[in-house]
Write a protein that holds these residues in place. Structure first.
Motif, PDB file in Angstrom:
ATOM      1  N   GLY A 156       0.813  -1.209   0.000  1.00 31.57           N
ATOM      2  CA  GLY A 156       0.000   0.000   0.000  1.00 31.57           C
ATOM      3  C   GLY A 156       0.848   1.261   0.000  1.00 31.57           C
ATOM      4  O   GLY A 156       0.524   2.247  -0.662  1.00 31.57           O
ATOM      5  N   ALA A 157       1.948   1.227   0.747  1.00 35.17           N
ATOM      6  CA  ALA A 157       2.835   2.386   0.804  1.00 35.17           C
ATOM      7  C   ALA A 157       3.467   2.663  -0.555  1.00 35.17           C
ATOM      8  O   ALA A 157       3.590   3.819  -0.972  1.00 35.17           O
ATOM      9  CB  ALA A 157       3.915   2.175   1.858  1.00 35.17           C
ATOM     10  N   PHE A 158       3.863   1.601  -1.266  1.00 28.93           N
ATOM     11  CA  PHE A 158       4.415   1.794  -2.610  1.00 28.93           C
ATOM     12  C   PHE A 158       3.392   2.478  -3.526  1.00 28.93           C
ATOM     13  O   PHE A 158       3.724   3.368  -4.309  1.00 28.93           O
ATOM     14  CB  PHE A 158       4.824   0.448  -3.216  1.00 28.93           C
ATOM     15  N   ALA A 159       2.127   2.027  -3.427  1.00 29.12           N
ATOM     16  CA  ALA A 159       1.081   2.606  -4.269  1.00 29.12           C
ATOM     17  C   ALA A 159       0.817   4.065  -3.907  1.00 29.12           C
ATOM     18  O   ALA A 159       0.731   4.933  -4.782  1.00 29.12           O
ATOM     19  CB  ALA A 159      -0.210   1.785  -4.135  1.00 29.12           C
ATOM     20  N   VAL A 160       0.690   4.352  -2.613  1.00 32.02           N
ATOM     21  CA  VAL A 160       0.433   5.727  -2.168  1.00 32.02           C
ATOM     22  C   VAL A 160       1.623   6.628  -2.486  1.00 32.02           C
ATOM     23  O   VAL A 160       1.460   7.785  -2.875  1.00 32.02           O
ATOM     24  CB  VAL A 160       0.111   5.747  -0.657  1.00 32.02           C
ATOM     25  N   GLN A 161       2.825   6.102  -2.326  1.00 35.87           N
ATOM     26  CA  GLN A 161       4.036   6.861  -2.632  1.00 35.87           C
ATOM     27  C   GLN A 161       4.043   7.292  -4.097  1.00 35.87           C
ATOM     28  O   GLN A 161       4.349   8.446  -4.426  1.00 35.87           O
ATOM     29  CB  GLN A 161       5.261   5.998  -2.321  1.00 35.87           C
ATOM     30  N   THR A 162       3.685   6.361  -4.977  1.00 34.73           N
ATOM     31  CA  THR A 162       3.646   6.678  -6.403  1.00 34.73           C
ATOM     32  C   THR A 162       2.514   7.646  -6.721  1.00 34.73           C
ATOM     33  O   THR A 162       2.669   8.568  -7.530  1.00 34.73           O
ATOM     34  CB  THR A 162       3.473   5.390  -7.220  1.00 34.73           C
ATOM     35  N   PRO A 171       3.728  -2.484  -6.796  1.00 28.91           N
ATOM     36  CA  PRO A 171       2.794  -1.641  -7.545  1.00 28.91           C
ATOM     37  C   PRO A 171       3.491  -0.575  -8.382  1.00 28.91           C
ATOM     38  O   PRO A 171       3.030  -0.221  -9.465  1.00 28.91           O
ATOM     39  CB  PRO A 171       1.937  -1.011  -6.435  1.00 28.91           C
ATOM     40  N   THR A 172       4.613  -0.064  -7.895  1.00 31.67           N
ATOM     41  CA  THR A 172       5.336   0.979  -8.627  1.00 31.67           C
ATOM     42  C   THR A 172       5.779   0.495 -10.000  1.00 31.67           C
ATOM     43  O   THR A 172       5.797   1.260 -10.968  1.00 31.67           O
ATOM     44  CB  THR A 172       6.567   1.438  -7.810  1.00 31.67           C
ATOM     45  N   ASP A 173       6.126  -0.799 -10.108  1.00 34.65           N
ATOM     46  CA  ASP A 173       6.583  -1.340 -11.382  1.00 34.65           C
ATOM     47  C   ASP A 173       5.516  -1.269 -12.462  1.00 34.65           C
ATOM     48  O   ASP A 173       5.834  -1.242 -13.662  1.00 34.65           O
ATOM     49  CB  ASP A 173       7.021  -2.802 -11.218  1.00 34.65           C
ATOM     50  N   LEU A 182      10.877  -2.263   8.163  1.00 36.25           N
ATOM     51  CA  LEU A 182      12.189  -2.851   7.911  1.00 36.25           C
ATOM     52  C   LEU A 182      12.259  -3.458   6.513  1.00 36.25           C
ATOM     53  O   LEU A 182      13.252  -3.290   5.796  1.00 36.25           O
ATOM     54  CB  LEU A 182      12.495  -3.924   8.961  1.00 36.25           C
ATOM     55  N   ALA A 183      11.197  -4.155   6.123  1.00 37.85           N
ATOM     56  CA  ALA A 183      11.187  -4.788   4.801  1.00 37.85           C
ATOM     57  C   ALA A 183      11.152  -3.750   3.693  1.00 37.85           C
ATOM     58  O   ALA A 183      11.755  -3.938   2.632  1.00 37.85           O
ATOM     59  CB  ALA A 183       9.985  -5.716   4.674  1.00 37.85           C
ATOM     60  N   GLY A 184      10.451  -2.648   3.930  1.00 36.13           N
ATOM     61  CA  GLY A 184      10.333  -1.624   2.906  1.00 36.13           C
ATOM     62  C   GLY A 184      11.629  -0.912   2.607  1.00 36.13           C
ATOM     63  O   GLY A 184      11.763  -0.250   1.575  1.00 36.13           O
ATOM     64  N   GLN A 185      12.605  -1.040   3.504  1.00 37.91           N
ATOM     65  CA  GLN A 185      13.898  -0.391   3.282  1.00 37.91           C
ATOM     66  C   GLN A 185      14.837  -1.239   2.428  1.00 37.91           C
ATOM     67  O   GLN A 185      15.876  -0.774   1.993  1.00 37.91           O
ATOM     68  CB  GLN A 185      14.581  -0.100   4.633  1.00 37.91           C
ATOM     69  N   GLY A 186      14.489  -2.508   2.212  1.00 30.12           N
ATOM     70  CA  GLY A 186      15.380  -3.399   1.482  1.00 30.12           C
ATOM     71  C   GLY A 186      14.649  -4.189   0.424  1.00 30.12           C
ATOM     72  O   GLY A 186      13.748  -3.681  -0.242  1.00 30.12           O
TER      73      GLY A 186
END
Length: 465
Positions: free
Chosen positions: A132-138, A277-279, A342-346
């Motif tokens: 969800g963070a990847f989607a909102v970030q984009t 999602p960003t991809d 933690l996972a989102g950083q790597g």
């Protein structure tokens, strides 16, 4: 009472913070019908994890799109049947499924799957928070931190309000999400290679049979993971709710949502492999389609993960932790949020893939024990002290599946190593073994179902102990 007044009252009830924990819901507080199970499970399956699981069938396992769609439909039907069956456990006693696990597994034995459900819920909360963070970030053009905060706080807030608000959100999303995903589906399907053939190079040692079976297993496992929650969202329904209608609504909602979005993922997988999602923005969807997709994916991950937060909290209470429901929700949100951060950083997928596979292996034998206990033995749900026969059945079912397990990088059983296509059958072996053993251990016991009122009274004493 006029229709506007009914709607106002329903809205007020849905947005009132739930005070109940794991104790049985009294008849006076029961309401709702089986139709809400359709919207809840449909909305929960219209999400990125469904999309990515379907993508594996073509992009990673090498199936053609039509072959993948058939395997997705079969696997989704297995998982949907589990959710449908487990949904019927809620109205009879007014408690969640893990409380009822105390019958066949015993009070102490039931704490083990409760702890596993808690950690599984935290892991899925983390997975969906990152997605969800990847989607909102984009979508918003922000950094990962603000986007991650928006998603996690939203998920926790919905779970804090509780049962009624979750159903209200899912009913709303059952309308909103299809409108958004229909636009994406039309574009993606027209750009995909729907006539793609089986690719033996991608399948490797699996071959066609193994790739097909693995796709079925992946789709079934994703929905099976939800099945441990199912009764949590039907326990407020009246005790006389028709079981066949409840099963049908839950099954249909799960199956339609899963097949649609996973099938869409399989189509996209014929042209690109999407890790996040960003991809989608860079490789598949241009302009306005990318914006609509990010909005849909951001919303859908929040509506799905609030179930993990809510049911994970109930599992924590059933495991024996003494706290209020809202406090347990914060525990799940805090732990799941920390794992997700933690996972989102790597390397996101590398961090969680094997962990989630490990957690999923125990669900099938546990499900078999519960189904045999209720539908073949007509168990009453009465808790036994210590460990019940179902605990041994569950562990033996899991042990029988070990030779078939295939988890690259962690463990590959001897049968899966010698015959890779059979690596997809671990869950089926565990299910059949546990169910058979539990039947053999208990078939001489006379366990005719007691009246519902007696069951509720007994469960009230047990959950308050």
């Amino acid at each position: 009472m006029t229709q506007p007044h009914r709607l106002t009252r329903a809205l007020r009830n849905a947005t009132t913070v739930e005070t109940s924990g794991i104790e049985p819901i009294p008849d006076s507080a029961r309401s709702g019908g089986p139709g809400s199970s359709f919207t809840l499970w449909f909305s929960s399956n219209v999400q990125f994890s469904s999309l990515s699981s379907g993508m594996l069938a073509t992009a990673a396992f090498g199936l053609g799109w039509d072959q993948a769609l058939l395997a997705i439909a079969l696997g989704s039907a297995i998982g949907a049947a589990a959710i449908g069956a487990m949904s019927t456990f809620g109205p009879r006693s007014g408690v969640g499924l893990l409380v009822q696990t105390r019958g066949p597994l015993g009070r102490v034995g039931a704490a083990f799957p409760a702890v596993l459900v808690f950690f599984k819920a935290c892991a899925w909360f983390a997975v969906n928070s990152v997605l969800g963070a990847f989607a909102v970030q984009t979508l918003l053009g922000t950094g990962f931190g603000p986007a991650f905060a928006i998603v996690t706080v939203s998920q926790i807030a919905i779970a804090l309000v509780g049962y009624g608000f979750i159903h209200l959100v899912q009913k709303t999303m059952a309308i909103v999400l299809p409108l958004l995903f229909i636009v994406v589906s039309v574009y993606a399907l027209t750009k995909s290679d729907l006539g793609s053939a089986f690719d033996p190079d991608k399948a490797g040692a699996l071959g066609f049979g193994g790739a097909f079976a693995l796709t079925v297993a992946v789709q079934a496992a994703r929905a099976l993971s939800f099945s441990s929650y199912a009764a949590d969202y039907t326990r407020y329904m009246p005790a006389d709710t028709p079981q066949h209608r409840l099963f049908t609504y839950a099954f249909t909602g799960t199956w339609l949502g899963s097949v649609w979005i996973a099938g869409l993922g399989a189509a996209i997988g014929t042209i690109a492999f999407i890790g996040t999602p960003t991809d989608l923005v860079g490789q598949v969807l241009p302009g306005v389609f990318a914006t609509i997709t990010m909005l849909a994916l951001g919303i859908s991950t929040i509506t799905s993960s609030c179930l993990d937060c809510y049911s994970g909290a109930l599992a924590w209470l059933i495991a024996g932790v003494k706290m209020r429901r809202w406090q347990a929700v914060l525990v799940v949100g805090a732990l799941g949020g920390a794992l997700g951060w933690l996972a989102g950083q790597g390397d996101y997928w590398k961090s969680f893939e094997n962990f989630l596979i490990l957690l999923g292996n125990w669900i099938a034998p546990w499900l078999a024990v519960m189904l045999v206990d209720r539908y073949i033995r007509h168990g009453t749900g009465q808790a036994t002290p210590g460990f019940g026969p179902g605990f041994a059945s569950w562990l033996l079912g899991l042990a029988a599946a070990v030779p078939f397990m295939s988890q690259p990088g962690l463990f590959i059983g001897p049968i899966a190593s010698a015959y890779p296509p059979l690596g997809a059958g671990a869950a089926a072996v565990a299910f059949l073994t546990a169910g058979l053993i539990h039947y053999l251990l208990t078939h001489r016991t006379d366990t005719r179902a007691l009246p519902t009122t007696s069951t509720e009274t007994r469960l009230t004493k047990e959950t308050s102990a």
